[in-house]
Write a protein that holds these residues in place. Sequence first.
Motif, PDB file in Angstrom:
ATOM      1  N   UNK A 184     -43.379  34.131 -20.646  1.00  0.00           N
ATOM      2  CA  UNK A 184     -42.716  35.280 -20.209  1.00  0.00           C
ATOM      3  C   UNK A 184     -41.202  35.195 -20.834  1.00  0.00           C
ATOM      4  N   UNK A 185     -40.629  36.352 -20.804  1.00  0.00           N
ATOM      5  CA  UNK A 185     -39.222  36.293 -21.478  1.00  0.00           C
ATOM      6  C   UNK A 185     -37.936  36.060 -20.650  1.00  0.00           C
ATOM      7  N   UNK A 186     -37.272  35.169 -20.720  1.00  0.00           N
ATOM      8  CA  UNK A 186     -36.285  34.738 -19.874  1.00  0.00           C
ATOM      9  C   UNK A 186     -35.051  34.670 -20.732  1.00  0.00           C
ATOM     10  N   UNK A 187     -33.839  34.542 -19.730  1.00  0.00           N
ATOM     11  CA  UNK A 187     -32.542  34.391 -20.498  1.00  0.00           C
ATOM     12  C   UNK A 187     -31.986  32.628 -20.209  1.00  0.00           C
ATOM     13  N   UNK A 188     -31.996  32.088 -21.290  1.00  0.00           N
ATOM     14  CA  UNK A 188     -31.497  30.610 -21.380  1.00  0.00           C
ATOM     15  C   UNK A 188     -30.147  30.381 -22.161  1.00  0.00           C
ATOM     16  N   UNK A 189     -29.114  29.863 -21.514  1.00  0.00           N
ATOM     17  CA  UNK A 189     -27.941  29.597 -22.263  1.00  0.00           C
ATOM     18  C   UNK A 189     -27.313  30.900 -23.044  1.00  0.00           C
ATOM     19  N   UNK A 190     -27.692  32.022 -22.073  1.00  0.00           N
ATOM     20  CA  UNK A 190     -27.225  33.207 -22.560  1.00  0.00           C
ATOM     21  C   UNK A 190     -27.983  34.070 -23.737  1.00  0.00           C
ATOM     22  N   UNK A 191     -29.052  33.428 -24.002  1.00  0.00           N
ATOM     23  CA  UNK A 191     -30.042  34.056 -24.890  1.00  0.00           C
ATOM     24  C   UNK A 191     -31.451  34.338 -24.534  1.00  0.00           C
ATOM     25  N   UNK A 192     -31.936  35.301 -24.988  1.00  0.00           N
ATOM     26  CA  UNK A 192     -33.282  35.810 -24.650  1.00  0.00           C
ATOM     27  C   UNK A 192     -34.256  34.842 -25.537  1.00  0.00           C
ATOM     28  N   UNK A 193     -35.010  34.239 -24.528  1.00  0.00           N
ATOM     29  CA  UNK A 193     -36.042  33.518 -25.241  1.00  0.00           C
ATOM     30  C   UNK A 193     -37.441  33.450 -24.785  1.00  0.00           C
ATOM     31  N   UNK A 194     -38.473  33.269 -25.166  1.00  0.00           N
ATOM     32  CA  UNK A 194     -40.000  32.993 -24.539  1.00  0.00           C
ATOM     33  C   UNK A 194     -39.988  31.655 -23.992  1.00  0.00           C
ATOM     34  N   UNK A 195     -40.378  31.766 -22.922  1.00  0.00           N
ATOM     35  CA  UNK A 195     -40.739  30.490 -22.082  1.00  0.00           C
ATOM     36  C   UNK A 195     -42.195  30.227 -21.495  1.00  0.00           C
ATOM     37  N   UNK A 196     -42.831  29.130 -21.967  1.00  0.00           N
ATOM     38  CA  UNK A 196     -44.066  28.797 -21.589  1.00  0.00           C
ATOM     39  C   UNK A 196     -44.291  27.850 -20.470  1.00  0.00           C
ATOM     40  N   UNK A 197     -45.267  28.078 -19.587  1.00  0.00           N
ATOM     41  CA  UNK A 197     -45.456  27.054 -18.419  1.00  0.00           C
ATOM     42  C   UNK A 197     -46.877  26.955 -18.005  1.00  0.00           C
ATOM     43  N   UNK A 198     -47.183  25.938 -17.136  1.00  0.00           N
ATOM     44  CA  UNK A 198     -48.532  25.902 -16.613  1.00  0.00           C
ATOM     45  C   UNK A 198     -48.644  26.302 -15.241  1.00  0.00           C
ATOM     46  N   UNK A 199     -49.431  26.801 -14.465  1.00  0.00           N
ATOM     47  CA  UNK A 199     -49.634  26.928 -13.219  1.00  0.00           C
ATOM     48  C   UNK A 199     -50.962  27.201 -12.681  1.00  0.00           C
ATOM     49  N   UNK A 200     -51.343  27.274 -11.449  1.00  0.00           N
ATOM     50  CA  UNK A 200     -52.603  27.520 -11.198  1.00  0.00           C
ATOM     51  C   UNK A 200     -53.046  28.983 -11.489  1.00  0.00           C
ATOM     52  N   UNK A 201     -54.310  28.914 -11.792  1.00  0.00           N
ATOM     53  CA  UNK A 201     -54.859  30.042 -12.393  1.00  0.00           C
ATOM     54  C   UNK A 201     -55.294  31.205 -11.560  1.00  0.00           C
ATOM     55  N   UNK A 202     -54.280  32.135 -11.254  1.00  0.00           N
ATOM     56  CA  UNK A 202     -54.495  33.174 -10.305  1.00  0.00           C
ATOM     57  C   UNK A 202     -55.664  34.179 -10.524  1.00  0.00           C
ATOM     58  N   UNK A 203     -56.477  34.733  -9.608  1.00  0.00           N
ATOM     59  CA  UNK A 203     -57.490  35.472  -9.885  1.00  0.00           C
ATOM     60  C   UNK A 203     -57.604  36.468  -8.586  1.00  0.00           C
ATOM     61  N   UNK A 204     -57.390  37.588  -8.639  1.00  0.00           N
ATOM     62  CA  UNK A 204     -57.618  38.466  -7.476  1.00  0.00           C
ATOM     63  C   UNK A 204     -59.018  39.151  -7.510  1.00  0.00           C
ATOM     64  N   UNK A 205     -59.839  39.113  -8.403  1.00  0.00           N
ATOM     65  CA  UNK A 205     -61.097  39.744  -8.565  1.00  0.00           C
ATOM     66  C   UNK A 205     -62.002  39.829  -7.632  1.00  0.00           C
ATOM     67  N   UNK A 206     -61.703  38.843  -6.732  1.00  0.00           N
ATOM     68  CA  UNK A 206     -62.857  38.868  -5.555  1.00  0.00           C
ATOM     69  C   UNK A 206     -62.019  38.910  -4.198  1.00  0.00           C
ATOM     70  N   UNK A 207     -60.803  39.388  -4.380  1.00  0.00           N
ATOM     71  CA  UNK A 207     -59.984  39.472  -2.848  1.00  0.00           C
ATOM     72  C   UNK A 207     -60.673  40.476  -2.056  1.00  0.00           C
ATOM     73  N   UNK A 208     -60.974  41.547  -2.673  1.00  0.00           N
ATOM     74  CA  UNK A 208     -61.843  42.595  -1.603  1.00  0.00           C
ATOM     75  C   UNK A 208     -62.928  42.096  -0.815  1.00  0.00           C
ATOM     76  N   UNK A 209     -63.731  41.219  -1.443  1.00  0.00           N
ATOM     77  CA  UNK A 209     -64.783  40.746  -0.703  1.00  0.00           C
ATOM     78  C   UNK A 209     -64.206  39.516   0.162  1.00  0.00           C
ATOM     79  N   UNK A 210     -63.564  38.891  -0.367  1.00  0.00           N
ATOM     80  CA  UNK A 210     -62.458  37.948   0.875  1.00  0.00           C
ATOM     81  C   UNK A 210     -61.997  38.586   1.876  1.00  0.00           C
ATOM     82  N   UNK A 211     -61.424  39.641   1.693  1.00  0.00           N
ATOM     83  CA  UNK A 211     -60.765  40.258   2.648  1.00  0.00           C
ATOM     84  C   UNK A 211     -61.586  40.842   3.674  1.00  0.00           C
ATOM     85  N   UNK A 212     -62.796  41.567   3.236  1.00  0.00           N
ATOM     86  CA  UNK A 212     -63.879  42.088   3.940  1.00  0.00           C
ATOM     87  C   UNK A 212     -64.472  40.946   5.045  1.00  0.00           C
ATOM     88  N   UNK A 213     -64.607  39.834   4.488  1.00  0.00           N
ATOM     89  CA  UNK A 213     -65.014  38.739   5.302  1.00  0.00           C
ATOM     90  C   UNK A 213     -64.053  38.179   6.173  1.00  0.00           C
TER      91      UNK A 213
END
Length: 282
Positions: free
Chosen positions: A200-229
């Motif tokens: 994503x795009x952030x500001x670092x040191x007063x400058x616009x720059x792209x920042x890449x990081x790793x995190x859990x792979x989020x997936x809401x594609x089955x949340x409707x079924x999860x919620x129904x259960x």
Amino acid sequence: MSTTTAPTVTHSRSRLAGQLAELGVERNGVLLVHASMRAVGAVSGGVRAMVGALRGALGHGTLVVPAFTPENSDTSPHYLDRVRGLGDRDREAVRASMPPFDPATSAAPSMGRLSEAVRLDEGAARSGHPQTSFAALGPLARKLMAGHSPDCHLGEESPLARLYDLRAQVLMLGTGFDTCTAFHLGEYRVPAPPRRSYRCVVTAGGRRQWWEYEDVALDDSDFAALGADFARSDKAAPVRTGPVGSSTSRLFRIDDAVDFASRWLTSHRSGALVQALCHSPG
């Protein structure tokens, strides 16, 4: 042959506050809200009156909303939809036009009118994640919004975990379980959750720059079924359902939802590949 149109019902702030109380919103509690104002219908005084009704039902409690900004990421479904069919030059032009995240000014248009009204309130606090921030009003707002790690979307270093610790309530105001952010904390609590890269795009040191990081792979594609259960389960406190305005809304405890989600996701996904790039907020 003449036809008649049913009159539009306009809901008052006081009536909405009463319906929220009848549904079970706790006085002086903490409430995370996902809202569809279209489902709620016409409100006298507009979205600001809806915010007032929520705060009226809460008393001296704290109101929390998602304030996500997928518009500043080139790994989000929002970006992929925007550039679909474009050539390389036009894609780069889109990327170059993306503003960096600023918690004080970055809009969250994809979160809806209620979230924007809370975010723009002069008393609001906002967490600092450049893609999945939250906004809050009330006595615990600043405490709940503090310490949102920039490389933790919706996990243990996010406001969701603080809401879990407080056993906050979640209100799905005219929305379905497919939009239930609380379930994402359950994704962090499954054994060895899959991970992926975000950018994503952030500001670092007063400058616009792209920042890449790793995190859990989020997936809401089955949340409707999860919620129904979840709603049918006898292993969690009941999901309360009732009218708020013209909507059918649901209310439940965040810890019940997260605990159920972590168990459900562990058994239902069972190591299958997660199509997170297509479904995550990042």
